[in-house]
Enzyme design. Structure first.
Site, PDB file in Angstrom:
ATOM      1  N   PRO A  43       0.822  -1.216   0.000  1.00 51.11           N
ATOM      2  CA  PRO A  43       0.000   0.000   0.000  1.00 51.11           C
ATOM      3  C   PRO A  43       0.856   1.266   0.000  1.00 51.11           C
ATOM      4  O   PRO A  43       0.336   2.367  -0.155  1.00 51.11           O
ATOM      5  CB  PRO A  43      -0.816  -0.124   1.295  1.00 51.11           C
ATOM      6  CG  PRO A  43      -0.069  -1.086   2.153  1.00 51.11           C
ATOM      7  CD  PRO A  43       0.700  -1.982   1.242  1.00 51.11           C
ATOM      8  N   GLU A  98       2.150  -7.755   8.840  1.00 50.61           N
ATOM      9  CA  GLU A  98       2.496  -6.318   8.812  1.00 50.61           C
ATOM     10  C   GLU A  98       3.290  -5.955   7.568  1.00 50.61           C
ATOM     11  O   GLU A  98       3.650  -4.790   7.370  1.00 50.61           O
ATOM     12  CB  GLU A  98       3.315  -5.943  10.054  1.00 50.61           C
ATOM     13  CG  GLU A  98       2.497  -5.824  11.331  1.00 50.61           C
ATOM     14  CD  GLU A  98       1.368  -4.810  11.205  1.00 50.61           C
ATOM     15  OE1 GLU A  98       1.574  -3.744  10.611  1.00 50.61           O
ATOM     16  OE2 GLU A  98       0.271  -5.098  11.714  1.00 50.61           O
ATOM     17  N   ARG A 128      -4.440  -8.518 -20.311  1.00 45.45           N
ATOM     18  CA  ARG A 128      -5.434  -8.002 -21.264  1.00 45.45           C
ATOM     19  C   ARG A 128      -4.804  -7.118 -22.336  1.00 45.45           C
ATOM     20  O   ARG A 128      -5.359  -6.956 -23.420  1.00 45.45           O
ATOM     21  CB  ARG A 128      -6.496  -7.180 -20.522  1.00 45.45           C
ATOM     22  CG  ARG A 128      -7.388  -8.005 -19.610  1.00 45.45           C
ATOM     23  CD  ARG A 128      -8.316  -7.116 -18.817  1.00 45.45           C
ATOM     24  NE  ARG A 128      -9.228  -6.390 -19.685  1.00 45.45           N
ATOM     25  CZ  ARG A 128     -10.347  -6.896 -20.189  1.00 45.45           C
ATOM     26  NH1 ARG A 128     -10.696  -8.125 -19.896  1.00 45.45           N
ATOM     27  NH2 ARG A 128     -11.108  -6.188 -20.987  1.00 45.45           N
ATOM     28  N   ASP A 160     -11.707  -0.177 -23.942  1.00 46.78           N
ATOM     29  CA  ASP A 160     -11.989  -0.218 -22.506  1.00 46.78           C
ATOM     30  C   ASP A 160     -11.745   1.132 -21.845  1.00 46.78           C
ATOM     31  O   ASP A 160     -10.936   1.939 -22.323  1.00 46.78           O
ATOM     32  CB  ASP A 160     -11.079  -1.246 -21.816  1.00 46.78           C
ATOM     33  CG  ASP A 160     -11.626  -2.659 -21.917  1.00 46.78           C
ATOM     34  OD1 ASP A 160     -12.833  -2.820 -22.176  1.00 46.78           O
ATOM     35  OD2 ASP A 160     -10.823  -3.594 -21.728  1.00 46.78           O
TER      36      ASP A 160
HETATM   37  N1  SAM Z   1       1.577  -2.672   7.610  1.00 47.20           N
HETATM   38  C1  SAM Z   1       1.511  -2.382   6.202  1.00 47.20           C
HETATM   39  C2  SAM Z   1       1.390  -0.885   5.992  1.00 47.20           C
HETATM   40  O1  SAM Z   1       0.718  -0.241   6.777  1.00 47.20           O
HETATM   41  O2  SAM Z   1       1.944  -0.356   5.003  1.00 47.20           O
HETATM   42  C3  SAM Z   1       0.330  -3.101   5.554  1.00 47.20           C
HETATM   43  C4  SAM Z   1       0.500  -4.569   5.487  1.00 47.20           C
HETATM   44  S1  SAM Z   1      -0.849  -5.396   4.696  1.00 47.20           S
HETATM   45  C5  SAM Z   1      -1.871  -5.828   6.059  1.00 47.20           C
HETATM   46  C6  SAM Z   1      -0.167  -6.939   4.224  1.00 47.20           C
HETATM   47  C7  SAM Z   1       0.265  -7.032   2.774  1.00 47.20           C
HETATM   48  O3  SAM Z   1      -0.852  -6.873   1.924  1.00 47.20           O
HETATM   49  C8  SAM Z   1       1.267  -6.007   2.309  1.00 47.20           C
HETATM   50  O4  SAM Z   1       2.582  -6.386   2.640  1.00 47.20           O
HETATM   51  C9  SAM Z   1       1.042  -5.997   0.808  1.00 47.20           C
HETATM   52  O5  SAM Z   1       1.764  -7.034   0.166  1.00 47.20           O
HETATM   53  C10 SAM Z   1      -0.438  -6.293   0.706  1.00 47.20           C
HETATM   54  N2  SAM Z   1      -1.259  -5.080   0.492  1.00 47.20           N
HETATM   55  C11 SAM Z   1      -2.151  -4.558   1.357  1.00 47.20           C
HETATM   56  N3  SAM Z   1      -2.752  -3.471   0.843  1.00 47.20           N
HETATM   57  C12 SAM Z   1      -2.243  -3.308  -0.396  1.00 47.20           C
HETATM   58  C13 SAM Z   1      -2.459  -2.346  -1.429  1.00 47.20           C
HETATM   59  N4  SAM Z   1      -3.306  -1.342  -1.287  1.00 47.20           N
HETATM   60  N5  SAM Z   1      -1.754  -2.484  -2.577  1.00 47.20           N
HETATM   61  C14 SAM Z   1      -0.862  -3.488  -2.732  1.00 47.20           C
HETATM   62  N6  SAM Z   1      -0.610  -4.409  -1.774  1.00 47.20           N
HETATM   63  C15 SAM Z   1      -1.280  -4.332  -0.626  1.00 47.20           C
END
Ligand code: SAM
Length: 254
Positions: free
Chosen positions: A88, A115, A153, A168
């Protein structure tokens, strides 16, 4: 194009990859999907892939050793293709990034859980981080599947219709026009007459106008990034005038 996906939960991805356009693209040898369970590169009795964070706090952190071992044993050291962490905190995924990735022969996607991953993975193993939006999911599998799908795609031949991806939403910078199918009337709601006319020039014009109109109404930010042709601008101005909306709902700067 080859995709390598590193995850603790390959089973989450498998059904999706074996369905519809992705499966067809694979059958036509346009794509290869290689799933890797990071747990297969753990060497302790309990197959540990995560541990408590240094400094305290809740949650667990994915350990670096199994991730480095998995990626390096599959892709070499240094890896022979870009390794993209789902995060994220990464750059936000969009059509342009999908297009750029679709020109590469090979990418690897690393899915975090808990995490997230030990920061040394970010600093010393991955080349890129991609987010699918400003919200947090429980794992990187859905983001990885979104990227695989959007990129596949765009690979020539992946869609039955050669114009499919170009029509698209987002491909041309606009949202796509509305679609209708049989029956021509459902609960008294009729399909627009023009679509039944057989006049393809008029249909194309109508579709373009609808595309402009719904982008204007639903995503005016996209229109602002476009330089419209004089014909499009004129059509949009006319459509804006014909709208039966209170003035404050009509942005006038597009
Ligand atoms: N503690 C992290 C933070 O606050 O940045 C979030 C960890 S999340 C619970 C667990 C995993 O989900 C991340 O390591 C990532 O690989 C994936 N993930 C969660 N949200 C995402 C998003 N918006 N885009 C891409 N990957 C995401």
């Amino acid at each position: 194009m080859r995709f390598d996906i590193f995850t603790l939960f390959p089973e989450v991805c498998e059904t999706y990859l074996q369905t519809g356009i992705l499966e067809k693209a694979r059958q036509h040898n346009l794509v290869e999907f290689h799933m890797h369970n990071i747990r297969d590169w753990t060497y302790d009795r309990h197959h540990t892939t995560d541990d408590m964070p240094y400094g305290g706090g809740g949650g667990m952190v994915m350990k670096p050793e199994p991730i480095f071992a998995a990626v390096e044993s599959v892709l070499g050291s240094p890896p022979t293709c870009p390794v993209i962490l789902m995060s994220p905190q990464g750059r936000r995924f969009n059509h342009k990034i999908a297009e750029d990735l679709s020109r590469l022969p090979h990418i690897a996607l690393l899915c975090g859980r808990y995490e997230g991953v030990d920061e040394r993975v970010v600093e010393h193993l991955v080349n890129d981080q991609i987010s699918v939006g400003d919200y947090v999911l429980s794992g990187g599998e859905l983001p990885a599947l979104s990227i695989v799908d959007a990129v596949t795609r765009l690979i020539p031949g992946a869609l039955g219709d050669p114009d499919g991806a170009w029509d698209d939403s987002h491909a041309s910078g606009l949202l796509e026009y509305p679609h209708y199918t049989r029956p021509p009337e459902f609960r008294g709601w009729k399909v627009p007459e023009i679509l039944l006319s057989g006049n393809h020039a008029a249909i194309n014009r109508w579709r373009r106008e609808q595309s402009l109109l719904r982008t204007f109404l639903q995503r005016p930010d996209l229109l602002q990034a476009q330089s419209l042709s004089a014909t499009d601008q004129k059509a949009l101005d006319q459509l804006k005038k014909s709208l039966d909306l209170p003035n404050e709902n009509i942005p006038d700067n597009v």
